[in-house]
Design a protein around this motif. Structure first.
Motif, short mmCIF file in Angstrom:
data_model
loop_
_atom_site.label_atom_id
_atom_site.label_comp_id
_atom_site.label_asym_id
_atom_site.label_seq_id
_atom_site.Cartn_x
_atom_site.Cartn_y
_atom_site.Cartn_z
N ASP A 42 -48.53 -8.82 -10.84
CA ASP A 42 -48.79 -7.42 -11.13
C ASP A 42 -49.92 -7.24 -12.13
O ASP A 42 -50.52 -6.18 -12.23
CB ASP A 42 -47.52 -6.75 -11.70
N ARG A 44 -52.94 -7.66 -12.36
CA ARG A 44 -54.24 -7.81 -11.72
C ARG A 44 -55.31 -7.14 -12.58
O ARG A 44 -55.15 -6.01 -13.01
CB ARG A 44 -54.23 -7.19 -10.32
N GLY A 118 -51.48 0.86 -6.69
CA GLY A 118 -51.28 -0.50 -7.18
C GLY A 118 -50.23 -1.25 -6.39
O GLY A 118 -50.38 -2.44 -6.09
N ARG A 121 -51.65 -2.08 -3.01
CA ARG A 121 -52.57 -3.22 -3.16
C ARG A 121 -51.80 -4.54 -3.21
O ARG A 121 -52.17 -5.51 -2.56
CB ARG A 121 -53.42 -3.04 -4.41
N ARG A 122 -50.70 -4.56 -3.98
CA ARG A 122 -49.93 -5.78 -4.11
C ARG A 122 -49.31 -6.20 -2.79
O ARG A 122 -49.32 -7.39 -2.42
CB ARG A 122 -48.84 -5.60 -5.17
#
Length: 728
Positions: A42, A44, A118, A121-122
C-alpha cells in the motif's frame, strides 16, 4: 538379460513417477481461473529513508498495518488478528466471489459502492492489468514528429506521458456485480450463474466495466475525455490477454446485453436488426463463438446466427422486410430453391469468417451497407489485420457505416504495428465521415505482452533429424515413457502440430497403428486440416471434444482461439513459423488457469537458425511463473549460443515455414542432391529401397494403363470394329 538395463530402466521410472504432477488439465476445473495473484504494498510512492529498508510509513507503523500498534516492536506472542483482516490479504476477486451469496438477478436501489483510485490501482497491479488511454491523434504521426524534431530526452518523455495516459478503472469483483453494479439483463445474469461463472479472469475483470458502463468504471473526471452518443459514453478497446483467459466471454456479454437493451426500446417492428458483427479467422473458432453466444442469450429472444455459404446479409431496412417467412427459429435460411434467390438472413448478432461475410456483402450489383451495426468485434485481430485477411477485414469495417460504431480487438499477441494500424484506421474513418466527436481508444494488457501462459511446462527437445522426431513422438504415445531429463510424460489427449497439410497426413499414416487394439486402435488418432470437408471437420472436432480421439494431428488451423479445456499437452512436431504462432499453439492447453499442461517442441539441424524466438518465449514464461534461474530449462548459455535470425529470415519463415519442409530447396543444384534432401524430410520409417520399389511398382501400373489407353485410341482412329460386316 542385461542387469544394467533393468536397473537403469527402474531408476528412470521412479524418477518419472516422482516428478509426475498430481493434476492434469483434463482432471477438471480449478479453484480460480485467474493466472496472477501478486502481493502489492500500500505504501506506493513513499520515499525510503537513506540507509533504511523501510518506508517512512513503515518506520512508525507495521508492514501494511498488520500489527496494529504504532511505534511498537513486533510481538510474536500477541493474539492473532481477526479474520476480517486476514481476509483482506487474500486476492480481491476471489474474496468477493466467495463472500457474496446474493442472487445474480437482484438489483440494489442504493448507488453502487465504488473503490477509490488507490485501491483500484492496487488490485489491477496485483493481477498484472495495465489499462492505457491511447492518444487522440495517430500514434505513428506522433512518433514520427518527435523523432524528426530531435528533442531532448526530457521533452520526449513528457510528450509520451501526455499522449499515453495510464488509467485505473473499477475492477470487476464477481459476476454477480454485473447485475447489481452495471445493470446488465437479468436473464443474462441467470445464464452466467447457471453455467457456473463466479470469479472473473483478469481480462474480464478489466474489460467488462469499461465496455458496459465506461463512465461508471472510469469516474467523472476520466470520463470527460470520452465521446457521448445516444447510448452514453463509449470507447474502442484493444485487449491483449493470454490464451485461455476468457476473452470470448468478455466481448460476448456486452454485445448480448446491448442487443437486449436495443430490443427493449423497440427499434424495429419484429425486434430483429443486425446489431453486432463478430469476425473470426477460422470456421472452427466462429462455430465455437456461436455456441457460446447461444448459451449466453438463452431465453432473451436474441437471434445469434453463424454465417454460412449462400446466406444473404440484411443491409437496409427494406432488405430486412424482404423475406422472413422462410426463416427458422434459429435464424437459419431454408435451402436453395430452384429459380429463387436465397432469402435474407435476419439476426441480432452475426458471427462469420471474413471471406464468407465479405462475399455475401459484395455479391450484389451494389455493395451492401450495414447502417444498423453498432459493434464490430475482431477476434484474433492480429491475424485479421495481417496482409492475408487485411483487405477482407477492411471491407467489412467500411461496410459498417454507422457513425457511432464501436470497435473492439482481441488477441493474445498484438504487435505495435497492429495497434498503430487499428488506431490509424479508427482515426481515418472518423475524419472520412466528418465526425467532430471521437470515441477514445483504450488498450488493456494482461501480464507480459506477447508471452505464453505461465502455468504450463515447456520442453525444447533436440531430435537432430526427421526420423529422430518420429521416434521421440512414438515415445510420448506410451503412458510410462518419460523425457530424457526425467520430467513428466505427456498423457493423452494432446494435439500435434505440423507445418503443412501433406506432413500432417503422412504423420497420421505413420502413427495409425501405434495404439493397441485394446485401447481403441486407429480410432484414437485423427487428422484435421483445411482440405477436409466441413462435415468431416465438424465430426473430428466433436469426437475430440467427447474424448473418442486421443491424439489429433493438425496444422495451424486449430492454433488460434479454439477452446479444448481437457487437452493435457501440445506437441510442436515442426517448429512454429513465428513466436506468435508458438504462443497460440501451446495455449491450447492450460486453459482457464488449469495447471499441469505440457508443451513439447522438437527441432532438428534445419531448425536451429529459427529456434531463438521460441527459446526466448519459454524463458519469459518461466520467469513469469517465478521459477528460479537455476531450475529454468532455458539457461543463459543456451540462449547466447543460439543464432539470431535476420529480419528477412523471420519474414520468410512466417510466410512459408522452414524451407526444407515446404518443397523449396535452396541448396543443391543437381537432381540427385535435391532428391536425397527431399527424402530426408519425409515422415516415414520405410527405407529408401522400399520406397523405390513401391515407386517402380506404381510407375509400372500407370505405364500399363497409359499403353492400354493409347492402344484403344489408336484402334478407334484406324476404324477397327467401327463398321458392320454382316453375319457369316
Amino acid at each position: 538379460m542385461d542387469i544394467l538395463k533393468v536397473l537403469s530402466r527402474a531408476t528412470k521410472n521412479k524418477r518419472a513417477s516422482a516428478t509426475r504432477p498430481s493434476k492434469f488439465p483434463s482432471a477438471g476445473s480449478t479453484e480460480t481461473p485467474q493466472l496472477y495473484h501478486d502481493a502489492t504494498e500500500d505504501a506506493r510512492g513513499k520515499k525510503r529513508k537513506r540507509g533504511g529498508g523501510k518506508t517512512e510509513e513503515q518506520a512508525h507503523d507495521g508492514r501494511d498495518g498488520d500489527d496494529g500498534h504504532d511505534g511498537e516492536a513486533l510481538d510474536f506472542f500477541a493474539p492473532k488478528p481477526p479474520k476480517t483482516k486476514a481476509k483482506s490479504q487474500r486476492p480481491y476477486v476471489a474474496e468477493a466471489a466467495q463472500t457474496d451469496t446474493s442472487p445474480p438477478a437482484r438489483t440494489s436501489a442504493t448507488p453502487p459502492e465504488l473503490l477509490e483510485e488507490g485501491e483500484c490501482r492496487r488490485i489491477l497491479q496485483s493481477h498484472r492489468l495495465k489499462v492505457t488511454l491511447l492518444p487522440r491523434t495517430n500514434p505513428i504521426a506522433v512518433k514520427a514528429k518527435v523523432k524528426k524534431a530531435k528533442k531532448n530526452k526530457a521533452t520526449k518523455e513528457a510528450s509520451t506521458k501526455a499522449e499515453f495516459r495510464q488509467i485505473f478503472p473499477q475492477p470487476l469483483s464477481s459476476f454477480s456485480d454485473l447485475r447489481k453494479t452495471y445493470s446488465i439483463s437479468g436473464r443474462v445474469a441467470e445464464n452466467l450463474a447457471q453455467q457456473g461463472y463466479q470469479i472473473p479472469t483478469e481480462v474480464q475483470m478489466g474489460s467488462l466495466p469499461l465496455l458496459l458502463q465506461p463512465q461508471l468504471a472510469l469516474g467523472k473526471d476520466a470520463a470527460r475525455d470520452l465521446a457521448t452518443s445516444t447510448e452514453g459514453p463509449q470507447i474502442n478497446l484493444l485487449s491483449v490477454a493470454p490464451t485461455g483467459s476468457g476473452k470470448t466471454l468478455a466481448f460476448l456479454i456486452p454485445v448480448v446485453n446491448q442487443a437486449i437493451q436495443r430490443r427493449r426500446k423497440g427499434a424495429t417492428d419484429d425486434g430483429h436488426s443486425l446489431d453486432a458483427i463478430i469476425v473470426a479467422p477460422t470456421k472452427e473458432l466462429a462455430s465455437q463463438i456461436v455456441n457460446e453466444a447461444k448459451k449466453l442469450s438463452l431465453g432473451t429472444g436474441i437471434r445469434v446466427v453463424g454465417m454460412r455459404k449462400g446466406m444473404r446479409v440484411a443491409g437496409t431496412q427494406d432488405d430486412v422486410q424482404e423475406s422472413d417467412r422462410e426463416q427458422d427459429e434459429d435464424g437459419n435460411d431454408d435451402p436453395h430453391k430452384p429459380g429463387r434467390q436465397q432469402p435474407v438472413t435476419k439476426a441480432d448478432i452475426l458471427i462469420s469468417t471474413p471471406g464468407l461475410l465479405l462475399s455475401s456483402i459484395s455479391s450484389r450489383e451494389e455493395n451492401v451497407h450495414l447502417p444498423t451495426v453498432r459493434t464490430l468485434v475482431l477476434d484474433e485481430a492480429d491475424v485479421l489485420l495481417d496482409p492475408l485477411f487485411r483487405d477482407q477485414t477492411f471491407g467489412i469495417w467500411n461496410a459498417c457505416t454507422r457513425p457511432e460504431l464501436t470497435v473492439t480487438l482481441w488477441s493474445a499477441t498484438m504487435g505495435s504495428n497492429i495497434e498503430n494500424l487499428a488506431s490509424s484506421t479508427i482515426q481515418s474513418r472518423r475524419q472520412r465521415l466528418g465526425l467532430k466527436k471521437e470515441f477514445r481508444t483504450v488498450r488493456l494488457v494482461v501480464g507480459l505482452k506477447d508471452s505464453a501462459i505461465p502455468n504450463i511446462t515447456h520442453h525444447l527437445t533436440y531430435a537432430a533429424t526427421e526420423p529422430g522426431k518420429l521416434l521421440a513422438l512414438r515415445q510420448l504415445l506410451h503412458p510410462t515413457a518419460g523425457t530424457s531429463s526425467g520430467n513428466q510424460s505427456l498423457r493423452p489427449p494432446f494435439l500435434v502440430f505440423t507445418q503443412t497439410i501433406p506432413r500432417a497426413v503422412a504423420l497420421h499414416s505413420e502413427l495409425l497403428y501405434d495404439i493397441s487394439a485394446q485401447a481403441g486402435g486407429s480410432s484414437r488418432i485423427a487428422v484435421l486440416h483445411s482440405d477436409l470437408s466441413d462435415s468431416s471437420r465438424d465430426s473430428v472436432m466433436t469426437r475430440f471434444r467427447n474424448g473418442e480421439i486421443w491424439i489429433l494431428i493438425t496444422t495451424d488451423i486449430l492454433s488460434r482461439g479454439v477452446d479444448f479445456r481437457g487437452v493435457n499437452g501440445v506437441v510442436n512436431y515442426d517448429v512454429p513459423n513465428s513466436g506468435a504462432a508458438y504462443i497460440h499453439r501451446v495455449g491450447r492447453t492450460g486453459r482457464a488457469g488449469r495447471d499441469g499442461g505440457v508443451a513439447v517442441t522438437f527441432y532438428t539441424k534445419e531448425d536451429i537458425p529459427y529456434v531463438k524466438n521460441v527459446a526466448n518465449i519459454i524463458a519469459a514464461s518461466e520467469k513469469q511463473a517465478g521459477k528460479p534461474p537455476s531450475e529454468a530449462s532455458m539457461q543463459k548459455w543456451f540462449l547466447d549460443a543460439l543464432p539470431n535470425p535476420s529480419k528477412e529470415e523471420k519474414k520468410q519463415l512466417k510466410k512459408h515455414g522452414v524451407e526444407a519442409r515446404r518443397g523449396g530447396l535452396s541448396k543443391g543444384n543437381t537432381t540427385k542432391d535435391k532428391g536425397s534432401r527431399r527424402s530426408k524430410m519425409l515422415i516415414s520409417t520405410r527405407s529408401g529401397y522400399e520406397r523405390r520399389l513401391e515407386h517402380n511398382r506404381k510407375g509400372a501400373i500407370q505405364g500399363s494403363k497409359r499403353r492400354e489407353k493409347e492402344e484403344m485410341e489408336a484402334d478407334h482412329d484406324s476404324g477397327k470394329g467401327s463398321e458392320f460386316t454382316g453375319f457369316n
